[in-house]
Design an enzyme around this catalytic site. Structure first.
Site, PDB file in Angstrom:
ATOM      1  N   CYS A 269       8.786  -1.807  -5.395  1.00  0.00           N
ATOM      2  CA  CYS A 269       9.426  -2.650  -4.244  1.00  0.00           C
ATOM      3  C   CYS A 269       8.284  -3.683  -4.093  1.00  0.00           C
ATOM      4  O   CYS A 269       8.694  -4.827  -3.540  1.00  0.00           O
ATOM      5  CB  CYS A 269       9.258  -1.870  -3.136  1.00  0.00           C
ATOM      6  SG  CYS A 269      10.104  -0.035  -3.365  1.00  0.00           S
TER       7      CYS A 269
ATOM      8  N   ASP B  60       7.907   5.174  -0.392  1.00  0.00           N
ATOM      9  CA  ASP B  60       8.535   6.298   0.198  1.00  0.00           C
ATOM     10  C   ASP B  60       9.254   7.247  -0.906  1.00  0.00           C
ATOM     11  O   ASP B  60       9.129   8.446  -0.625  1.00  0.00           O
ATOM     12  CB  ASP B  60       9.758   5.958   1.055  1.00  0.00           C
ATOM     13  CG  ASP B  60       9.341   5.381   2.403  1.00  0.00           C
ATOM     14  OD1 ASP B  60       8.158   4.942   2.628  1.00  0.00           O
ATOM     15  OD2 ASP B  60      10.241   5.327   3.441  1.00  0.00           O
TER      16      ASP B  60
ATOM     17  N   CYS C 185       8.839  -2.614   0.678  1.00  0.00           N
ATOM     18  CA  CYS C 185       9.355  -1.295   0.750  1.00  0.00           C
ATOM     19  C   CYS C 185       9.724  -0.813   2.121  1.00  0.00           C
ATOM     20  O   CYS C 185       9.231  -1.644   2.996  1.00  0.00           O
ATOM     21  CB  CYS C 185       8.400  -0.266   0.050  1.00  0.00           C
ATOM     22  SG  CYS C 185       8.836   1.348  -0.170  1.00  0.00           S
ATOM     23  N   ASP C 186      10.179   0.260   2.444  1.00  0.00           N
ATOM     24  CA  ASP C 186      10.888   0.427   3.772  1.00  0.00           C
ATOM     25  C   ASP C 186       9.995   0.138   4.888  1.00  0.00           C
ATOM     26  O   ASP C 186      10.570  -0.592   5.747  1.00  0.00           O
ATOM     27  CB  ASP C 186      11.265   2.288   3.607  1.00  0.00           C
ATOM     28  CG  ASP C 186      12.283   2.267   2.513  1.00  0.00           C
ATOM     29  OD1 ASP C 186      12.578   1.553   2.076  1.00  0.00           O
ATOM     30  OD2 ASP C 186      12.743   3.741   2.830  1.00  0.00           O
ATOM     31  N   LYS C 187       8.793   0.834   5.085  1.00  0.00           N
ATOM     32  CA  LYS C 187       8.419   0.595   6.474  1.00  0.00           C
ATOM     33  C   LYS C 187       7.480  -0.688   6.506  1.00  0.00           C
ATOM     34  O   LYS C 187       7.026  -1.217   7.651  1.00  0.00           O
ATOM     35  CB  LYS C 187       7.074   1.556   6.767  1.00  0.00           C
ATOM     36  CG  LYS C 187       7.780   3.120   6.468  1.00  0.00           C
ATOM     37  CD  LYS C 187       8.917   3.148   7.194  1.00  0.00           C
ATOM     38  CE  LYS C 187       9.853   4.628   7.203  1.00  0.00           C
ATOM     39  NZ  LYS C 187      10.450   4.665   5.635  1.00  0.00           N
TER      40      LYS C 187
ATOM     41  N   CYS D 190      14.745  -0.130  -3.632  1.00  0.00           N
ATOM     42  CA  CYS D 190      15.989   0.561  -3.642  1.00  0.00           C
ATOM     43  C   CYS D 190      17.320  -0.143  -3.634  1.00  0.00           C
ATOM     44  O   CYS D 190      17.311  -0.753  -2.644  1.00  0.00           O
ATOM     45  CB  CYS D 190      15.779   2.155  -3.084  1.00  0.00           C
ATOM     46  SG  CYS D 190      14.620   2.982  -3.317  1.00  0.00           S
TER      47      CYS D 190
ATOM     48  N   GLU E  75      10.694  11.887   5.912  1.00  0.00           N
ATOM     49  CA  GLU E  75      12.104  11.965   5.281  1.00  0.00           C
ATOM     50  C   GLU E  75      12.479  13.121   4.603  1.00  0.00           C
ATOM     51  O   GLU E  75      11.433  13.499   3.929  1.00  0.00           O
ATOM     52  CB  GLU E  75      12.397  10.726   4.246  1.00  0.00           C
ATOM     53  CG  GLU E  75      12.211   9.061   5.176  1.00  0.00           C
ATOM     54  CD  GLU E  75      12.736   8.001   4.359  1.00  0.00           C
ATOM     55  OE1 GLU E  75      12.571   8.341   2.946  1.00  0.00           O
ATOM     56  OE2 GLU E  75      12.646   6.973   4.894  1.00  0.00           O
TER      57      GLU E  75
ATOM     58  N   SER F  67      16.069   9.394   4.463  1.00  0.00           N
ATOM     59  CA  SER F  67      16.057   8.139   3.861  1.00  0.00           C
ATOM     60  C   SER F  67      17.412   7.576   3.832  1.00  0.00           C
ATOM     61  O   SER F  67      18.429   8.168   4.181  1.00  0.00           O
ATOM     62  CB  SER F  67      15.946   8.490   2.404  1.00  0.00           C
ATOM     63  OG  SER F  67      16.158   7.436   1.505  1.00  0.00           O
TER      64      SER F  67
END
Length: 557
Positions: A49, A81, A122-124, A194, A444, A470
């Site tokens: 990511c 993640d 990435c996610d966070k 993702c 998650e 997730s």
């Protein structure tokens, strides 16, 4: 060009030592006389990511320089993640959001930078960067690192979601070792986040809808050089914001947050926005509740047919015009606040002039003929979750479930049971002591949920947890249940065999046990010992508030 803070380190005889340090990095008198702009990225080699962010940060620096500023690049952390999924490492994920926000804040504060370009993958790292921008309230622009391209497996597009679900199919004997390996080798062909409408792509949509990202900047894949031009423009844009003194809290208003919820709902986005948007709102001095999420989601139709609930991936959305196409469809239907200010200095409505929704595609449909008349997120409440729980209903056809509880006090215990084929159709699976405090870190559960889906039980089993999911999770899965088990919430009192029911159409989640019996069980309940007593996770567990407030670490200002 105005300087908000940087003159405190660049001007006057007493600042000669500070200037000496900066001259050692090649800065000239001319550079020091310009505003200093932080260019913060979450570049690292821990996750695909973030691996392109170094290139994009350099492009952003070019834009700052071209517009008359002096860019100063720095990096912060980003937890993968996906690589952390399914083991103790996932406890670091949500904690990293706070560390990202804190570290950007501290770098900006210490070095007295005047503005910020933030790049995240990435996610966070997306909400963490946006939270820092809101907290600092200095002129700022956000840019997403970009999505991954889909992989190919047996003639079809696949994402990392398919790999997780393949693990369950393999355990059930539905996939061979060779097929699983082929899937593993082909699912993630290049760098990028993702590929479905999971948390990263959902938050990229949020960044544009809330006004903190340039229109269209969230859509190009990470490997496309088109991203570099967007990054250059971000560098120029932050200088314009500095000149006009437009700041994040001027942009991220209550109406802008409603726009952010709306695009999350309309795209079948991640349940994690029910954590990240309240946390971001708090940094803006606003209160955003789960009821607000529910209210906006209920009035917003699902119009984007994106994975995990739909057919398409983020690249398919990019090919038809990207995030602005979704925003335009919602705006034309009267579902957005078009007068909200954005980082362009124009309103959301002005940004979308000239954008059209192509007719020869099925990725984004008309709000008048939606995929679903309501959004993809539903908040559930009942005696099992007085503070609420969150379920994603995008692509879910079965909205009710009633069955006996099977209780697990950790994710690992449940995953082992799934792998042993001990979870049966009709079960109400409870995973507890995985909340913000109890985990700590609110893991998650994609490894578990995908394994259940892979075994063909996704709509015959309901999984409920005080942890979270997730963005790739699909099926009957309820997360964020509060109060969490660690503080004695009702989820801690469920016993094996208790009948548990949910109704996502009515918004209910209940354990069929009398109030008197629950009260009796509460008197016998004993809290578990903290799982961590030192380090970042212990500190987080001490400071973190409930999931319904965004799991922020300053729960009471």
């Amino acid at each position: 060009m105005r300087k908000i803070h940087s003159q405190e380190v660049t001007e006057g005889p007493s600042r000669a030592p500070a200037r000496a340090f900066m001259r050692a990095m090649g800065l000239t008198d001319e550079d020091l006389n310009k505003p200093l702009i932080g260019v913060a990225s979450t570049w690292n080699e821990a996750t695909p990511c973030n691996t392109t962010l170094d290139r994009q940060a350099k492009a952003a620096k070019t834009g700052v320089s071209q517009a008359g500023g002096t860019p100063r690049e720095f990096v912060t952390i980003a937890v993968s993640d996906g690589i952390a999924m399914g083991h103790e490492g996932m406890k670091a994920s949500l904690v990293s959001r706070e560390i990202i926000a804190d570290s950007i804040e501290l770098m900006m504060h210490a070095h007295r930078y005047d503005g910020l370009v933030g790049l995240a993958g990435c996610d966070k790292s997306l909400p963490g960067t946006l939270m820092a921008m809101a907290r600092l309230n200095l002129p700022a622009v956000f840019i997403y690192g970009g999505t991954i391209l889909p992989g190919r497996f047996q003639g079809r597009d696949v994402t990392i979601q398919d790999v997780y679900e393949a693990v369950g199919a393999h355990a059930a004997g539905k996939m061979t070792d060779a097929e699983l390996l082929e899937m593993e080798r082909n699912a993630c062909p290049v760098a990028g986040s993702c590929g479905g409408q999971f948390t990263a792509n959902t938050m990229a949509c949020v960044a544009e809808a809330i006004g903190m990202a340039l229109p269209g900047s969230g859509s190009p894949p990470a490997v496309e050089t088109a991203r570099d031009q967007f990054a250059v423009e971000c560098g120029k844009t932050v200088m314009n914001l500095l000149e006009r003194n437009i700041r994040p809290r001027d942009i991220m208003t209550r109406e802008a947050f409603e726009n952010a919820i709306a695009i999350g709902a309309a795209t079948g986005g991640s349940t994690n926005i029910a954590l990240h948007l309240p946390a971001l709102a708090w940094e803006c001095g606003l209160s955003l509740t789960l009821d607000d999420v529910q209210r906006v989601s209920q009035r917003t139709p699902t119009i984007a047919d994106l994975k995990p609930g739909g057919k398409y991936v983020a690249v398919d959305l990019y090919k038809i015009g990207g995030i602005p196409v979704v925003l335009k469809a919602l705006l034309d239907a009267g579902l957005l606040h078009g007068d909200c200010l954005t980082v362009t200095g124009k309103t959301l409505r002005e940004n979308l002039v000239g954008v059209t929704v192509p007719s020869d595609q099925n990725v984004v449909v008309s709000p008048s003929k939606p995929i679903s008349p309501t959004g993809g997120l539903v908040i559930l409440r009942g005696n099992l979750a007085p503070e609420g729980g969150v379920i994603k209903v995008a692509g879910v056809t079965k909205l009710q479930h009633r069955g006996p509880a099977k209780c697990f006090d950790s994710e690992e215990a449940c995953f082992a049971a799934v792998q042993r084929r001990e979870i049966k159709a009709g079960d109400s699976v409870i995973i507890r002591y995985e909340g913000p405090k109890g985990g700590p870190g609110m893991r998650e559960m994609l490894a578990v949920t995908a394994a259940i889906i892979g075994q063909g039980l996704g709509y015959d089993v309901c999984l409920m947890t005080d942890g979270r999911f997730s963005g790739a999770t699909r099926g009957l899965m309820v997360g964020h249940i509060g109060p969490e088990a660690y503080v004695g919430g009702p989820i801690a009192l469920v016993q094996n065999g208790d009948m548990v029911s949910i109704d996502a159409a009515k918004g209910t989640i209940d354990i069929e046990v009398s109030a008197e019996e629950l009260a009796r069980r509460k008197t016998q309940w004993k809290p578990i010992a903290p799982r961590y007593t030192r380090g970042a996770l212990a500190k987080y567990a001490t400071l973190v508030g409930p999931a319904c407030d965004g799991a922020i670490t300053l729960a009471h200002p």
